[in-house]
Motif scaffolding. Structure first.
Motif, mmCIF file in Angstrom:
data_model
loop_
_atom_site.group_PDB
_atom_site.id
_atom_site.type_symbol
_atom_site.label_atom_id
_atom_site.label_comp_id
_atom_site.label_asym_id
_atom_site.label_seq_id
_atom_site.Cartn_x
_atom_site.Cartn_y
_atom_site.Cartn_z
ATOM 1 N N THR A 93 0.809 -1.085 0.028
ATOM 2 C CA THR A 93 -0.059 -0.222 -0.196
ATOM 3 C C THR A 93 1.153 1.310 -0.193
ATOM 4 O O THR A 93 0.248 2.343 0.156
ATOM 5 C CB THR A 93 -1.225 -0.178 1.177
ATOM 6 O OG1 THR A 93 -0.642 0.317 2.487
ATOM 7 C CG2 THR A 93 -2.178 -1.037 1.331
ATOM 8 N N THR B 289 -2.044 -4.984 2.148
ATOM 9 C CA THR B 289 -3.188 -5.522 2.536
ATOM 10 C C THR B 289 -2.733 -7.180 2.272
ATOM 11 O O THR B 289 -2.181 -7.439 1.507
ATOM 12 C CB THR B 289 -4.388 -5.161 2.129
ATOM 13 O OG1 THR B 289 -4.074 -5.003 0.388
ATOM 14 C CG2 THR B 289 -4.047 -3.684 2.525
ATOM 15 N N GLU C 119 -5.273 -11.072 2.347
ATOM 16 C CA GLU C 119 -6.742 -11.368 2.278
ATOM 17 C C GLU C 119 -7.065 -12.531 3.541
ATOM 18 O O GLU C 119 -8.334 -12.102 4.418
ATOM 19 C CB GLU C 119 -7.657 -12.202 1.208
ATOM 20 C CG GLU C 119 -7.782 -11.340 -0.047
ATOM 21 C CD GLU C 119 -8.742 -10.201 -0.032
ATOM 22 O OE1 GLU C 119 -9.986 -10.566 0.956
ATOM 23 O OE2 GLU C 119 -7.825 -9.054 -0.370
ATOM 24 N N VAL D 73 -10.187 -4.440 7.985
ATOM 25 C CA VAL D 73 -10.660 -2.781 7.123
ATOM 26 C C VAL D 73 -11.945 -3.798 6.761
ATOM 27 O O VAL D 73 -12.649 -4.750 6.332
ATOM 28 C CB VAL D 73 -9.769 -2.461 5.675
ATOM 29 C CG1 VAL D 73 -8.892 -2.102 6.724
ATOM 30 C CG2 VAL D 73 -9.376 -3.464 4.773
ATOM 31 N N ASP D 74 -12.487 -1.859 6.094
ATOM 32 C CA ASP D 74 -14.426 -2.337 5.547
ATOM 33 C C ASP D 74 -14.658 -3.480 4.229
ATOM 34 O O ASP D 74 -15.509 -4.427 4.459
ATOM 35 C CB ASP D 74 -14.814 -1.441 4.994
ATOM 36 C CG ASP D 74 -15.262 -0.505 6.313
ATOM 37 O OD1 ASP D 74 -15.118 -1.207 7.900
ATOM 38 O OD2 ASP D 74 -15.370 0.669 6.395
ATOM 39 N N ASP D 75 -12.901 -3.744 3.538
ATOM 40 C CA ASP D 75 -13.477 -4.604 2.461
ATOM 41 C C ASP D 75 -13.327 -5.668 2.563
ATOM 42 O O ASP D 75 -13.058 -6.851 1.456
ATOM 43 C CB ASP D 75 -12.945 -3.685 0.932
ATOM 44 C CG ASP D 75 -11.161 -4.236 1.040
ATOM 45 O OD1 ASP D 75 -10.838 -4.819 2.335
ATOM 46 O OD2 ASP D 75 -10.683 -3.653 0.574
ATOM 47 N N GLY D 76 -13.354 -6.437 3.856
ATOM 48 C CA GLY D 76 -12.546 -8.166 4.230
ATOM 49 C C GLY D 76 -11.005 -8.639 4.518
ATOM 50 O O GLY D 76 -11.556 -9.440 4.519
ATOM 51 N N SER D 77 -10.260 -7.166 3.560
ATOM 52 C CA SER D 77 -9.196 -7.758 3.962
ATOM 53 C C SER D 77 -8.761 -6.747 5.269
ATOM 54 O O SER D 77 -8.926 -6.905 5.675
ATOM 55 C CB SER D 77 -8.971 -6.797 3.169
ATOM 56 O OG SER D 77 -8.498 -5.589 2.650
ATOM 57 N N THR D 78 -7.486 -7.410 5.376
ATOM 58 C CA THR D 78 -6.562 -6.802 6.841
ATOM 59 C C THR D 78 -5.460 -6.285 5.711
ATOM 60 O O THR D 78 -5.007 -6.137 5.319
ATOM 61 C CB THR D 78 -5.447 -7.780 7.278
ATOM 62 O OG1 THR D 78 -6.981 -8.954 7.807
ATOM 63 C CG2 THR D 78 -5.001 -7.574 8.251
ATOM 64 N N SER D 79 -5.320 -4.396 6.507
ATOM 65 C CA SER D 79 -4.088 -3.830 7.199
ATOM 66 C C SER D 79 -3.284 -4.101 7.298
ATOM 67 O O SER D 79 -3.621 -4.436 8.802
ATOM 68 C CB SER D 79 -4.590 -2.326 6.865
ATOM 69 O OG SER D 79 -3.550 -1.642 7.008
#
Length: 158
Positions: free
Chosen positions: A70, A89, A91, A143-149
Motif C-alpha cells: 500500500t 494488505t 486477504e 478493513v471494511d472490504d474484508g481484507s486486512t491492513s
C-alpha cells in the motif's frame, strides 16, 4: 490504533547515519499485463499485483504471502543498524497474519515481548534476547472490504 501505529513508526525516526550503507528500498514490481481474446477483439487485463520483493529484508520481516503493498517501503540506517517499515494488505485475517509473523520471529531467534488485541485489530512485537535493537512489530487491522491492513516495522541490530 493510530497511537500504536505512530509509536511504532517513530521508533525508527532519527535513524539516519551517513556512514552506514544504505538499505535498498523494496519497491513493488509492476504488474504483468496479459491479453485475453474475447471474440474478434483482444482485451488487456492487468495481472494481480505481486507481493513486494524481499531483497535486503531480514527473514522475519518479509511481506506476507500474496500481500499487496500500500506504499513504498521506508528504510533507514542508524547507529544500531538498518530498519524499515512495510505497509500492505492481505486477504488473511489479523490473527493469521500475527501467527505467521510470530512463527517467523521465533524461527529467527526473536522472543515475543508484546501482544495486543483491540477489537478485531491485533499487534505483536518481538526482540532478540542478545540484542534488543533487533526487533519486529506488526499491527494487523481488518478493513471494511474484508481484507486486512498490515504495518510491519523491523530493525536489525549490530
Amino acid at each position: 490504533m493510530a497511537v500504536a501505529l505512530m509509536a511504532m513508526a517513530t521508533s525508527l525516526t532519527g535513524c539516519g547515519n551517513g556512514d552506514a550503507p544504505a538499505v535498498p528500498p523494496v519497491a513493488p514490481e509492476a504488474p504483468a499485463v496479459t491479453a485475453e481474446a474475447v471474440g474478434p477483439a483482444a482485451v488487456v487485463v492487468a495481472a494481480p499485483t505481486p507481493t513486494p520483493r524481499t531483497s535486503g529484508l531480514p527473514a522475519f520481516a518479509t511481506p506476507y504471502p500474496d500481500s499487496r503493498p500500500t506504499g513504498a517501503q521506508t528504510a533507514a540506517n542508524g547507529p544500531d543498524g538498518p530498519g524499515g517499515i512495510l505497509s500492505f494488505t492481505t486477504e488473511a485475517d489479523p490473527d493469521t497474519v500475527v501467527a505467521w509473523y510470530r512463527q517467523k520471529a521465533e524461527a529467527a531467534g526473536l522472543s515475543s515481548v508484546m501482544a495486543m488485541n483491540q477489537g478485531k485489530a491485533r499487534a505483536y512485537g518481538a526482540t532478540a534476547a542478545d540484542n534488543a535493537a533487533t526487533s519486529l512489530r506488526v499491527v494487523a487491522d481488518p478493513v471494511d472490504d474484508g481484507s486486512t491492513s498490515v504495518q510491519l516495522t523491523w530493525s536489525v541490530g549490530r
